[in-house]
Design an enzyme around this catalytic site. Sequence first.
Site, PDB file in Angstrom:
ATOM      1  N   GLY A  10       0.822  -1.213   0.000  1.00 51.81           N
ATOM      2  CA  GLY A  10       0.000   0.000   0.000  1.00 51.81           C
ATOM      3  C   GLY A  10       0.856   1.264   0.000  1.00 51.81           C
ATOM      4  O   GLY A  10       2.093   1.214  -0.100  1.00 51.81           O
ATOM      5  N   TYR A  11       0.178   2.376   0.103  1.00 50.58           N
ATOM      6  CA  TYR A  11       0.830   3.685  -0.044  1.00 50.58           C
ATOM      7  C   TYR A  11       1.939   3.897   1.007  1.00 50.58           C
ATOM      8  O   TYR A  11       3.125   4.018   0.653  1.00 50.58           O
ATOM      9  CB  TYR A  11      -0.257   4.760   0.064  1.00 50.58           C
ATOM     10  CG  TYR A  11       0.235   6.190   0.050  1.00 50.58           C
ATOM     11  CD1 TYR A  11       1.254   6.606  -0.811  1.00 50.58           C
ATOM     12  CD2 TYR A  11      -0.349   7.139   0.891  1.00 50.58           C
ATOM     13  CE1 TYR A  11       1.686   7.927  -0.824  1.00 50.58           C
ATOM     14  CE2 TYR A  11       0.073   8.463   0.874  1.00 50.58           C
ATOM     15  CZ  TYR A  11       1.096   8.846   0.023  1.00 50.58           C
ATOM     16  OH  TYR A  11       1.516  10.145   0.014  1.00 50.58           O
ATOM     17  N   ILE A  12       1.590   3.909   2.258  1.00 52.06           N
ATOM     18  CA  ILE A  12       2.602   4.219   3.282  1.00 52.06           C
ATOM     19  C   ILE A  12       3.524   3.007   3.499  1.00 52.06           C
ATOM     20  O   ILE A  12       4.726   3.159   3.709  1.00 52.06           O
ATOM     21  CB  ILE A  12       1.926   4.666   4.600  1.00 52.06           C
ATOM     22  CG1 ILE A  12       0.938   5.819   4.322  1.00 52.06           C
ATOM     23  CG2 ILE A  12       2.972   5.104   5.622  1.00 52.06           C
ATOM     24  CD1 ILE A  12       0.009   6.145   5.474  1.00 52.06           C
ATOM     25  N   ASP A  31       0.183  -8.986   2.180  1.00 48.69           N
ATOM     26  CA  ASP A  31      -0.861  -8.076   1.708  1.00 48.69           C
ATOM     27  C   ASP A  31      -1.915  -8.912   0.994  1.00 48.69           C
ATOM     28  O   ASP A  31      -1.583  -9.950   0.409  1.00 48.69           O
ATOM     29  CB  ASP A  31      -0.248  -7.039   0.736  1.00 48.69           C
ATOM     30  CG  ASP A  31      -1.058  -5.764   0.649  1.00 48.69           C
ATOM     31  OD1 ASP A  31      -2.238  -5.852   0.255  1.00 48.69           O
ATOM     32  OD2 ASP A  31      -0.528  -4.690   0.961  1.00 48.69           O
ATOM     33  N   SER A  34      -6.145  -5.834  -1.566  1.00 48.22           N
ATOM     34  CA  SER A  34      -7.499  -5.282  -1.681  1.00 48.22           C
ATOM     35  C   SER A  34      -7.438  -3.822  -2.093  1.00 48.22           C
ATOM     36  O   SER A  34      -8.394  -3.276  -2.613  1.00 48.22           O
ATOM     37  CB  SER A  34      -8.250  -5.429  -0.348  1.00 48.22           C
ATOM     38  OG  SER A  34      -7.496  -4.866   0.697  1.00 48.22           O
ATOM     39  N   ASN A  35      -6.291  -3.162  -1.838  1.00 49.18           N
ATOM     40  CA  ASN A  35      -6.162  -1.759  -2.233  1.00 49.18           C
ATOM     41  C   ASN A  35      -4.766  -1.480  -2.792  1.00 49.18           C
ATOM     42  O   ASN A  35      -4.198  -0.416  -2.560  1.00 49.18           O
ATOM     43  CB  ASN A  35      -6.448  -0.851  -1.023  1.00 49.18           C
ATOM     44  CG  ASN A  35      -6.758   0.576  -1.441  1.00 49.18           C
ATOM     45  OD1 ASN A  35      -7.299   0.814  -2.523  1.00 49.18           O
ATOM     46  ND2 ASN A  35      -6.390   1.536  -0.610  1.00 49.18           N
ATOM     47  N   LEU A  59      -5.292 -11.072   6.210  1.00 46.12           N
ATOM     48  CA  LEU A  59      -5.137 -11.150   7.672  1.00 46.12           C
ATOM     49  C   LEU A  59      -6.447 -11.444   8.391  1.00 46.12           C
ATOM     50  O   LEU A  59      -6.450 -11.696   9.592  1.00 46.12           O
ATOM     51  CB  LEU A  59      -4.525  -9.851   8.197  1.00 46.12           C
ATOM     52  CG  LEU A  59      -3.067  -9.606   7.791  1.00 46.12           C
ATOM     53  CD1 LEU A  59      -2.683  -8.155   8.037  1.00 46.12           C
ATOM     54  CD2 LEU A  59      -2.121 -10.521   8.555  1.00 46.12           C
ATOM     55  N   SER A 125      -3.894   7.383  13.801  1.00 44.51           N
ATOM     56  CA  SER A 125      -4.291   8.548  13.007  1.00 44.51           C
ATOM     57  C   SER A 125      -4.671   9.706  13.916  1.00 44.51           C
ATOM     58  O   SER A 125      -5.156   9.502  15.035  1.00 44.51           O
ATOM     59  CB  SER A 125      -5.495   8.133  12.159  1.00 44.51           C
ATOM     60  OG  SER A 125      -6.129   9.264  11.642  1.00 44.51           O
ATOM     61  N   TYR A 150     -14.397   4.093  11.084  1.00 45.16           N
ATOM     62  CA  TYR A 150     -12.952   4.022  10.810  1.00 45.16           C
ATOM     63  C   TYR A 150     -12.167   4.618  11.980  1.00 45.16           C
ATOM     64  O   TYR A 150     -11.252   3.993  12.520  1.00 45.16           O
ATOM     65  CB  TYR A 150     -12.600   4.773   9.517  1.00 45.16           C
ATOM     66  CG  TYR A 150     -11.112   4.997   9.363  1.00 45.16           C
ATOM     67  CD1 TYR A 150     -10.265   3.942   9.028  1.00 45.16           C
ATOM     68  CD2 TYR A 150     -10.542   6.258   9.607  1.00 45.16           C
ATOM     69  CE1 TYR A 150      -8.897   4.142   8.917  1.00 45.16           C
ATOM     70  CE2 TYR A 150      -9.168   6.456   9.496  1.00 45.16           C
ATOM     71  CZ  TYR A 150      -8.355   5.397   9.145  1.00 45.16           C
ATOM     72  OH  TYR A 150      -6.994   5.588   9.052  1.00 45.16           O
ATOM     73  N   LYS A 154      -9.412   2.941  15.026  1.00 45.48           N
ATOM     74  CA  LYS A 154      -8.063   3.374  15.439  1.00 45.48           C
ATOM     75  C   LYS A 154      -8.016   3.554  16.953  1.00 45.48           C
ATOM     76  O   LYS A 154      -7.035   3.190  17.607  1.00 45.48           O
ATOM     77  CB  LYS A 154      -7.677   4.675  14.719  1.00 45.48           C
ATOM     78  CG  LYS A 154      -7.477   4.504  13.215  1.00 45.48           C
ATOM     79  CD  LYS A 154      -6.346   3.542  12.875  1.00 45.48           C
ATOM     80  CE  LYS A 154      -6.205   3.258  11.406  1.00 45.48           C
ATOM     81  NZ  LYS A 154      -5.298   2.160  11.082  1.00 45.48           N
ATOM     82  N   GLY A 297     -18.567  15.704   8.895  1.00 49.83           N
ATOM     83  CA  GLY A 297     -17.474  14.965   9.536  1.00 49.83           C
ATOM     84  C   GLY A 297     -16.122  15.673   9.486  1.00 49.83           C
ATOM     85  O   GLY A 297     -15.185  15.245  10.148  1.00 49.83           O
TER      86      GLY A 297
HETATM   87  P1  NAD Z   1      -3.401   1.598   1.671  1.00 56.12           P
HETATM   88  O1  NAD Z   1      -4.804   1.168   1.442  1.00 56.12           O
HETATM   89  O2  NAD Z   1      -2.638   2.178   0.547  1.00 56.12           O
HETATM   90  O3  NAD Z   1      -2.555   0.369   2.275  1.00 56.12           O
HETATM   91  C1  NAD Z   1      -3.123  -0.638   3.073  1.00 56.12           C
HETATM   92  C2  NAD Z   1      -2.673  -1.976   2.506  1.00 56.12           C
HETATM   93  O4  NAD Z   1      -3.233  -3.014   3.347  1.00 56.12           O
HETATM   94  C3  NAD Z   1      -3.174  -2.226   1.089  1.00 56.12           C
HETATM   95  O5  NAD Z   1      -2.102  -2.684   0.290  1.00 56.12           O
HETATM   96  C4  NAD Z   1      -4.234  -3.323   1.255  1.00 56.12           C
HETATM   97  O6  NAD Z   1      -4.302  -4.164   0.133  1.00 56.12           O
HETATM   98  C5  NAD Z   1      -3.743  -4.027   2.511  1.00 56.12           C
HETATM   99  N1  NAD Z   1      -4.802  -4.720   3.285  1.00 56.12           N
HETATM  100  C6  NAD Z   1      -5.992  -4.228   3.678  1.00 56.12           C
HETATM  101  N2  NAD Z   1      -6.683  -5.167   4.351  1.00 56.12           N
HETATM  102  C7  NAD Z   1      -5.901  -6.269   4.388  1.00 56.12           C
HETATM  103  C8  NAD Z   1      -6.051  -7.588   4.934  1.00 56.12           C
HETATM  104  N3  NAD Z   1      -7.176  -7.970   5.539  1.00 56.12           N
HETATM  105  N4  NAD Z   1      -5.025  -8.466   4.794  1.00 56.12           N
HETATM  106  C9  NAD Z   1      -3.893  -8.123   4.165  1.00 56.12           C
HETATM  107  N5  NAD Z   1      -3.694  -6.904   3.611  1.00 56.12           N
HETATM  108  C10 NAD Z   1      -4.690  -5.992   3.727  1.00 56.12           C
HETATM  109  O7  NAD Z   1      -3.438   2.605   2.910  1.00 56.12           O
HETATM  110  P2  NAD Z   1      -2.301   3.586   3.466  1.00 56.12           P
HETATM  111  O8  NAD Z   1      -2.691   4.980   3.139  1.00 56.12           O
HETATM  112  O9  NAD Z   1      -0.972   3.088   3.114  1.00 56.12           O
HETATM  113  O10 NAD Z   1      -2.550   3.414   5.019  1.00 56.12           O
HETATM  114  C11 NAD Z   1      -1.802   2.485   5.807  1.00 56.12           C
HETATM  115  C12 NAD Z   1      -2.272   2.568   7.243  1.00 56.12           C
HETATM  116  O11 NAD Z   1      -2.152   3.913   7.704  1.00 56.12           O
HETATM  117  C13 NAD Z   1      -3.734   2.183   7.467  1.00 56.12           C
HETATM  118  O12 NAD Z   1      -3.828   1.498   8.680  1.00 56.12           O
HETATM  119  C14 NAD Z   1      -4.434   3.512   7.558  1.00 56.12           C
HETATM  120  O13 NAD Z   1      -5.617   3.433   8.320  1.00 56.12           O
HETATM  121  C15 NAD Z   1      -3.385   4.343   8.272  1.00 56.12           C
HETATM  122  N6  NAD Z   1      -3.521   5.789   8.053  1.00 56.12           N
HETATM  123  C16 NAD Z   1      -3.523   6.285   6.772  1.00 56.12           C
HETATM  124  C17 NAD Z   1      -3.664   7.652   6.554  1.00 56.12           C
HETATM  125  C18 NAD Z   1      -3.697   8.212   5.144  1.00 56.12           C
HETATM  126  O14 NAD Z   1      -4.139   9.356   4.972  1.00 56.12           O
HETATM  127  N7  NAD Z   1      -3.235   7.504   4.133  1.00 56.12           N
HETATM  128  C19 NAD Z   1      -3.804   8.517   7.658  1.00 56.12           C
HETATM  129  C20 NAD Z   1      -3.785   7.989   8.942  1.00 56.12           C
HETATM  130  C21 NAD Z   1      -3.646   6.619   9.135  1.00 56.12           C
END
Ligand code: NAD
Length: 342
Positions: A10-12, A31, A34-35, A59, A125, A150, A154, A297
Site C-alpha cells: 500500500g501507499y505508506i 498483503d 485489496s487496495n 489477515l 491517526s 474508521y 483506530k 465529519g
Molecule cells: P493503503 O490502502 O494504501 O494500504 C493498506 C494496505 O493493506 C493495502 O495494500 C491493502 O491491500 C492491505 N490490506 C488491507 N486489508 C488487508 C487484509 N485484511 N489483509 C492483508 N492486507 C490488507 O493505505 P495507506 O494509506 O498506506 O494506510 C496504511 C495505514 O495507515 C492504514 O492502517 C491507515 O488506516 C493508516 N492511516 C492512513 C492515513 C492516510 O491518509 N493515508 C492517515 C492515517 C492513518
Amino acid sequence: MKILVTGGLGYIGSHTAVALQQAGFEVLIVDNMSNSSIDVLEDIASITGETPQFKYLDLRNKEDVHHYFKTHREIDGIIHFAASKAVGESVENPLLYYENNLSTLVYLLQECAKYEIQNFIFSSSCTVYGEPDRLPITEKAPIKKATSPYGNTKQISEEIIFDTTQVSALKAIALRYFNPIGAHESVEIGELPLGVPQNLVPFITQTAIGLREQLAVFGDDYPTEDGTCIRDYIHVMDLAEAHVIALQRLLEKKNKTPFEVFNVGTGKGSSVLEVIQAFENVSQMPLNYKVVNRRPGDVTAVYADTGLANNELGWKAKRNLEESLRSAWKWEQKVKLKKKDY
Ligand code: NAD
C-alpha cells in the site's frame, strides 16, 4: 533483522519498506491486495535493488495468519499498516471496518505472543483527537468520541495494543499520522487511490492531469483565516522514516513505557486554499476548483505538536509542503505515462 510489514504494497507501507531496506533491514511483506497491486513489489526493488519477500495473505483469515507465523519464525518486529481506510465507506459498512481493522490486529497480536515477537509499530491517526480544543495538538489531548467507524477502529486498536502490552512482553508504538502526501523522489512508488480520491492532494493532482473535471473545496465558512479547513500535510517519506526510527527505539529498548504514542506531522497547518496556491506555484498551472458546501465529519483545523517526536524519538519532518506537492505532481504525471489503473 527481519521486519514484517503488513499492507506493505500500500501507499505508506511501500514507502516504509524502502526506508527499512535502506536502513539495512530485511523486509517481509504480506498483503491481500485489496487496495494495492503486486507491481509495487518490483517498484520497491527498482529503488533499493532488493525485492522484499512477499506472501499473499488476508489477515482476516486466522488460520492463514497462524500458518504464516508458523512458517516464518525469524521475525524481529512488525509494522502493521494493513487496514481499510475510507472514512465514508466505514459509515456505510461498519462491520467491514470492525472486521478488517480489528480482528486482523487481534490475530497478529496472538501470534506475537505465541512466537515471542516483541516489537510492534501501529498505524494510528490524528482522527483519534476529533475536533481539538487546543492547537497544535499534543499526545495528551483527550481522545474524543470518534466521528466514524474508521476513526473508532483506530481508537479501539490503540486500546487493544495498550491492554496487551500490560500483560505480555509486547512493546508497541502507535504513530498518529496527520495527512500523508507525496511520493518517493524516484517516483517509482506513490499513492494510487482507487476510484474518486477522498483526500485533497490526490484530488488536486487528478484534476490537474484532467482525470477529474473540477476540485470541490468543501466549505469556505470555517472559522479560519481564509475560511477553509486546516490540516498538517506530511511527506510520506518523512512518515516512512519515522517508522524506522520508532522501530529502532523498540529494538534498542529505548522506549520509556511498553506502549508509546507519537504524533507524526510537520507541526504546520495549511488551509485548503493555501495548498491549492502552493500546488499552482509548483505546477505552474491554474487549478479548476469550486467552493461547495461543507462535507459532514470534517473538523475545522488540526495540526500536530511534534515536540514529543522531535525530543523523544529524535525525528523531525525534513520536507516542506512545496516539496511534497512537487513529488505528488511528478507521480501523477508518471502514473499517466505508465497508464496504470486508476
Ligand atoms: P493503503 O490502502 O494504501 O494500504 C493498506 C494496505 O493493506 C493495502 O495494500 C491493502 O491491500 C492491505 N490490506 C488491507 N486489508 C488487508 C487484509 N485484511 N489483509 C492483508 N492486507 C490488507 O493505505 P495507506 O494509506 O498506506 O494506510 C496504511 C495505514 O495507515 C492504514 O492502517 C491507515 O488506516 C493508516 N492511516 C492512513 C492515513 C492516510 O491518509 N493515508 C492517515 C492515517 C492513518
